[in-house]
Write an enzyme that holds these catalytic residues in place. Structure first.
Site, PDB file in Angstrom:
ATOM      1  N   GLU A 286      77.572  88.907  55.387  1.00  0.00           N
ATOM      2  CA  GLU A 286      76.421  88.072  55.078  1.00  0.00           C
ATOM      3  C   GLU A 286      76.585  86.675  55.699  1.00  0.00           C
ATOM      4  O   GLU A 286      76.136  86.432  56.779  1.00  0.00           O
ATOM      5  CB  GLU A 286      76.220  88.002  53.556  1.00  0.00           C
ATOM      6  CG  GLU A 286      74.821  87.536  53.210  1.00  0.00           C
ATOM      7  CD  GLU A 286      74.331  88.023  51.853  1.00  0.00           C
ATOM      8  OE1 GLU A 286      75.101  88.628  51.103  1.00  0.00           O
ATOM      9  OE2 GLU A 286      73.145  87.788  51.565  1.00  0.00           O
TER      10      GLU A 286
ATOM     11  N   TRP B  63      64.210  78.834  46.645  1.00  0.00           N
ATOM     12  CA  TRP B  63      65.069  78.778  47.834  1.00  0.00           C
ATOM     13  C   TRP B  63      64.501  77.777  48.840  1.00  0.00           C
ATOM     14  O   TRP B  63      65.193  76.885  49.316  1.00  0.00           O
ATOM     15  CB  TRP B  63      65.212  80.186  48.428  1.00  0.00           C
ATOM     16  CG  TRP B  63      66.390  80.945  47.885  1.00  0.00           C
ATOM     17  CD1 TRP B  63      67.477  81.365  48.606  1.00  0.00           C
ATOM     18  CD2 TRP B  63      66.639  81.348  46.528  1.00  0.00           C
ATOM     19  NE1 TRP B  63      68.367  82.003  47.772  1.00  0.00           N
ATOM     20  CE2 TRP B  63      67.881  82.004  46.503  1.00  0.00           C
ATOM     21  CE3 TRP B  63      65.938  81.203  45.336  1.00  0.00           C
ATOM     22  CZ2 TRP B  63      68.430  82.524  45.334  1.00  0.00           C
ATOM     23  CZ3 TRP B  63      66.473  81.720  44.165  1.00  0.00           C
ATOM     24  CH2 TRP B  63      67.703  82.370  44.165  1.00  0.00           C
TER      25      TRP B  63
ATOM     26  N   GLU C  12      80.785  84.463  42.844  1.00  0.00           N
ATOM     27  CA  GLU C  12      79.329  84.593  42.939  1.00  0.00           C
ATOM     28  C   GLU C  12      78.717  84.950  41.588  1.00  0.00           C
ATOM     29  O   GLU C  12      77.577  84.598  41.306  1.00  0.00           O
ATOM     30  CB  GLU C  12      79.016  85.694  43.961  1.00  0.00           C
ATOM     31  CG  GLU C  12      77.545  86.023  44.121  1.00  0.00           C
ATOM     32  CD  GLU C  12      77.312  87.067  45.199  1.00  0.00           C
ATOM     33  OE1 GLU C  12      78.253  87.837  45.499  1.00  0.00           O
ATOM     34  OE2 GLU C  12      76.189  87.103  45.736  1.00  0.00           O
TER      35      GLU C  12
HETATM   36  C1  BGC Z   1      73.533  85.613  48.482  1.00  0.00           C
HETATM   37  C2  BGC Z   1      73.109  84.598  47.479  1.00  0.00           C
HETATM   38  C3  BGC Z   1      71.684  84.329  47.849  1.00  0.00           C
HETATM   39  C4  BGC Z   1      70.981  85.592  47.445  1.00  0.00           C
HETATM   40  C5  BGC Z   1      69.519  85.593  47.426  1.00  0.00           C
HETATM   41  C6  BGC Z   1      72.821  86.875  48.135  1.00  0.00           C
HETATM   42  O1  BGC Z   1      73.190  87.951  48.860  1.00  0.00           O
HETATM   43  O2  BGC Z   1      74.892  85.762  48.559  1.00  0.00           O
HETATM   44  O3  BGC Z   1      73.954  83.608  47.221  1.00  0.00           O
HETATM   45  O4  BGC Z   1      71.141  83.174  47.393  1.00  0.00           O
HETATM   46  O5  BGC Z   1      71.448  86.680  48.199  1.00  0.00           O
HETATM   47  O6  BGC Z   1      69.201  86.094  46.242  1.00  0.00           O
END
Ligand code: BGC
Length: 874
Positions: free
Chosen positions: A461, A520, A724
């Site tokens: 990611e 976001w 996380e």
């Molecule tokens: C990320 C998060 C991000 C999210 C969106 C994830 O895969 O690691 O930190 O904000 O996706 O919901």
């Protein structure tokens, strides 16, 4: 009010020997930047005087083209009356491409005494016009080379390079500079960043060779653009630029991928390929890269570097031929390998955050990322040392297989790699858990600075997720000098904004399509606001005002007639309890409007300020109507986040605040037994809100909690970074062990426990509010921040009815210090032995201490620059 300060400061300050020369000269936040492309770069310095009440009253800047700047042939400001040593925009002759400018500054102090001039500093322009670029994008292999002959050693030479995905520039057998993983990740079809190097010392009379190694990086292909501008003695000029006369081949890097790792076959090294005299006849001619790339812009931020080495702490041998190293810390970077063995031996280096019980690597949470580097030995009898070029990993554990013989502890070294932002803050307290959490936060934040703020550093990611970015931004700014980094990131957001005002969830967008989840996309206005508050950066506000306003206007198109935004993708992400998505999206719609209104005020745009304020008010009214239960004083389903966001954002009417706050504190105390129910969004606001609402004790309980869910729980489980999830999960699902977003709590350490607050009316720490919270069993806390104006510090200590508070305010700044009275308004407050507060009133006469007033039972003491030690005896 500040006028009054200055008068009193002038009276309270006695002139000592003349003021010292300015220091810490910076240009666009950078020290002697090479290769900038702004027409009016801004200059910064610290006035050198240190006595109490010190401040600059005027300055003079000289900019010239000779090394002492004294000629001032570009700009001489003359004596300019100004208290500000920051954001002084260059206003001299138009800057030319590829030139070095020298500048120096002096100032006049509060007694109108001039300081000596500073040492000269430099800034250097890059290639300012598109027409300055003669190089062409080329491709054809992962190494490119060219030889050329110079009639003499150069007097000045620069390299301008933009190899995408990644490049490493080589000259005459050596690497140029100390950057790695350049250039920064951008949306390459919109903008590519180039880097400028001073290569004068690496060129010589006679034959020279230049080489470019290319990695796939985020471009997922390879292309290079390079231009050398070489000045020889006597005014002769030589230009070397990428074109089809270059040669291309595939070098020893057999494969490279950010997620999967690098495979390097040292038997395929071509010795001398980056030196003159190499036979490149078997190589192919480079081809032009057909795809057009976006604008070329200078990369004006700290580069990614190897910032430190981490020795392995422990080696185990869980299976035959499998060696596992514990680096003792989860971090971003890679492994340097030391090895001796026969040519062709293949050593595999795998990376993981976690181990299974049997001591082998658990890579399940990396999902598809292989995080595996492979080194194939050339068979050097002296031994070989290798590290990768075009990948990075997030890991604590390293596994070697295929190692010839038995490795030693020092066969591997951890190389910590991320954007090399300067540490700017420090926090410590008497509670060991808080110190450990501070460490975890710092590691979490820096591991996730890879030219953009990433969500994570290990799995498949590592993208610029916007909520993660804004949630960690204030913590990052308090711990590191982030000004240039976020300046770049905001431009990237702007580049990625669609015509309808929508921004994507990740910047660069990669494969993500706008619109972002409202919480976001609000990263755009919020990071602009943080740049204003922390650095006082008005230019950022000017540059992005239209952009943030268009984002707010876009949200309006999603709202119903009450202003409710039901569009939601993630909402309060990874929470303990679910909060309705429309509540979260509408709260962020409100916050975006509120931020646009505030930024309009900053720019003096009264009609826009009024327009967005009115819209924000109507959204607040709609929010109340839709989500507020007037009988129970709860929002929607009554989660901590549902109640926290409207209270923290200012949606809740004044008459309801106490009741809502009581619901939150009751929920934490009676229903959750001092635990959080929030996801990433609610968490950022909950602790500061509790402090602001007079319950720092509860915020402290949450911050120091050690049972699930809490930060302390992560630490008890051995975390060295931030997870996380609140949950302890180690399977193939989404559970990174190095995410920065819950690090939002780090800002609360500085603002509440140490008590250092910016004053939004005088941002950039021009006026500071110091309000430490001396809670529960804490008996000391201290923090310092190297702000754009200099160091601000606050440290307190409390024992046996005696409190000591030491505060440092930089030159030119003023502060209001809340000295606690511990419920006894009759207290006497002394500063370095002088009484400054007695019988509820201010006592004048202490140097630098300019005034005081009462706030309830407490004393608010006003000071100018200097270090002060306040003492209160109960
Ligand atoms: C990320 C998060 C991000 C999210 C969106 C994830 O895969 O690691 O930190 O904000 O996706 O919901």
């Amino acid at each position: 009010m500040r006028q009054g300060y200055w008068l009193l400061l002038a009276m309270a300050t006695c002139a000592v020997a003349g003021p010292l020369a300015p220091t810490a000269l910076r240009c666009e936040y950078l020290v002697n930047p090479v290769g900038i492309d702004v027409a009016n770069p801004r200059l910064y310095w610290f006035p050198g005087h240190t006595e109490r009440g010190a401040r600059q009253t005027a300055y003079q800047v000289l900019v010239g083209t000779t090394p002492d700047a004294a000629t001032a042939d570009q700009w001489d400001t003359g004596k300019v009356a100004s208290i500000s040593p920051v954001h002084i925009a260059y206003g001299g002759k138009a800057l030319e491409s590829g030139r070095t400018y020298y500048w120096k500054v002096r100032y006049w102090d509060q007694a109108d005494q001039p300081s000596p001039y500073s040492q000269a500093a430099t800034f250097e322009t890059g290639l300012l016009a598109v027409s300055d670029w003669k190089a062409q994008w080329i491709k054809g292999g992962n190494v490119l080379r060219k030889e050329f002959t110079l009639a003499a050693a150069p007097v000045r030479a620069r390299a301008y390079v933009a190899g995408i995905g990644y490049d490493e520039l080589r000259l005459n057998g050596g690497k140029v500079g100390d950057h790695v993983l350049d250039p920064a990740y951008t949306q390459f079809d919109k903008r590519v960043l180039y880097v400028t190097y001073d290569i004068t010392g690496q060129l010589r009379a006679g034959p020279n060779a230049v080489g470019l190694m290319l990695g796939e990086g985020w471009y997922h292909a390879r292309a290079g653009l390079l231009q050398l501008e070489i000045d020889l003695p006597g005014g002769r000029h030589v230009r070397i630029a990428t074109d089809t006369s270059w040669k291309a081949a595939d070098g020893p890097i057999a494969a490279d991928s950010i997620y999967n790792g690098e495979t390097y076959d040292a038997t395929r090294e071509q010795k001398g390929w980056d030196s003159p005299g190499f036979d490149d006849k078997p190589w192919n001619a480079a081809a032009l890269e057909a795809v057009g790339h976006g604008l070329l812009s200078a990369q004006m931020m700290p580069p990614i570097r190897v910032v430190a080495d981490l020795p392995a702490r422990r080696m185990t041998n869980p299976r035959p031929g499998v060696f596992v190293f514990d680096m003792g810390q989860n971090f971003s970077g890679w492994t340097r390998l030391r090895v001796k063995g026969p040519a062709g031996t293949r050593v595999e280096i795998r990376h993981a955050e976690l181990l299974y019980e049997d001591g082998t690597l658990n890579v399940e949470n990396l999902r598809t990322a292989k995080a595996t580097d492979i080194y194939i030995l050339r068979g050097d009898p002296e031994g070989e040392t290798w590290e990768p070029h075009f990948t990075y990993h997030g890991f604590r554990y390293v596994e070697l297989t295929g190692y010839p013989g038995t490795p030693r502890l020092d066969s591997v070294t951890g190389r910590e790699v991320h954007t090399d932002v300067r540490p700017a803050g420090a926090f410590a307290a008497s509670k060991p858990l808080l110190n450990q959490l501070q460490q975890n936060i710092v590691w979490g934040v820096k591991s996730n600075l890879h030219s953009i703020p990433t969500d994570c550093d290990q799995r498949d990611e590592r993208m610029g997720w916007m909520a993660d970015a804004h949630l960690a931004a204030e913590t990052a700014m308090l711990n590191f000098d982030m000004a240039a980094f976020y300046t770049n990131f905001l431009r990237a957001i702007h580049d990625d904004q669609d015509d309808n005002g929508a921004v994507p969830d990740t910047v660069p967008r990669g494969r993500m399509r706008p619109p972002a989840d409202p919480a976001w996309g609000s990263a755009y206005p919020l990071i602009v606001k943080y740049m204003w508050e922390q650095y006082g950066d008005r230019r950022i506000v000017e540059q992005h005002f239209e952009g943030i306003r268009r984002w707010a206007d876009f949200l309006k198109t999603l709202a119903d007639e009450d202003g409710i935004v039901s569009f939601v993708k993630y909402g309060d992400w990874v929470p303990m309890e679910r909060t309705p998505g429309d509540l979260v999206s509408t709260a962020y719609y409100y916050l975006s409007l509120d931020t646009v209104a505030r930024m309009a005020e900053v720019l003096g745009k009264a009609p826009e300020a009024a327009q967005y304020r009115a819209l924000a008010d109507s959204v607040a009214a709609g929010f109340q109507k839709r989500f507020y239960h007037a009988d129970s004083h709860l929002y929607a389903n009554g989660t901590e986040t549902a109640n926290t966001l409207p209270l923290a954002f200012g949606i809740t009417p004044a008459t309801e605040r106490t009741a809502v706050r009581t619901n939150i504190t009751n929920d934490i105390t009676y229903y959750k037994n001092m635990h959080l129910g929030t996801g990433i969004l609610g968490t950022k606001y909950l602790l500061p809100l509790l402090s602001q609402e007079g319950r720092p004790d509860l915020a402290y309980d949450l911050a120091t909690q050690t049972t699930y869910p809490s930060w302390g729980y992560m630490i008890e489980k051995g975390a060295t970074t931030l997870w996380e999830l609140w949950q302890d999960v180690e399977g193939p699902s989404m559970n990174s062990h190095n995410h920065a977003m819950f690090g939002s709590v780090g800002a609360w350490f500085y603002t509440s426990l140490a008590g250092i607050h910016i004053d939004p009316k005088y941002p950039g720490y021009e006026h500071i509010l110091i309000q430490p919270e001396m809670v529960r069993d804490l008996h000391y806390a201290s923090a310092s921040i190297d702000t754009v104006r200099g160091r601000v510090a606050s440290a307190w200590e409390r024992a046996l009815g005696h409190t000591r508070l030491e505060v440092t305010i930089p030159p030119g700044s003023t502060a209001e210090i809340r000295v606690p009275s511990f419920g006894n308004p009759e207290l006497t407050v002394e500063e370095s032995g002088h009484v400054v507060w007695k019988a509820r009133t201010f006592v004048a006469g202490t140097p630098g201490v300019t005034g005081g007033r009462r706030a309830g039972e407490e004393a608010l003491i006003e000071v100018g620059a200097g270090t002060y030690v306040f003492e209160v005896r109960e």
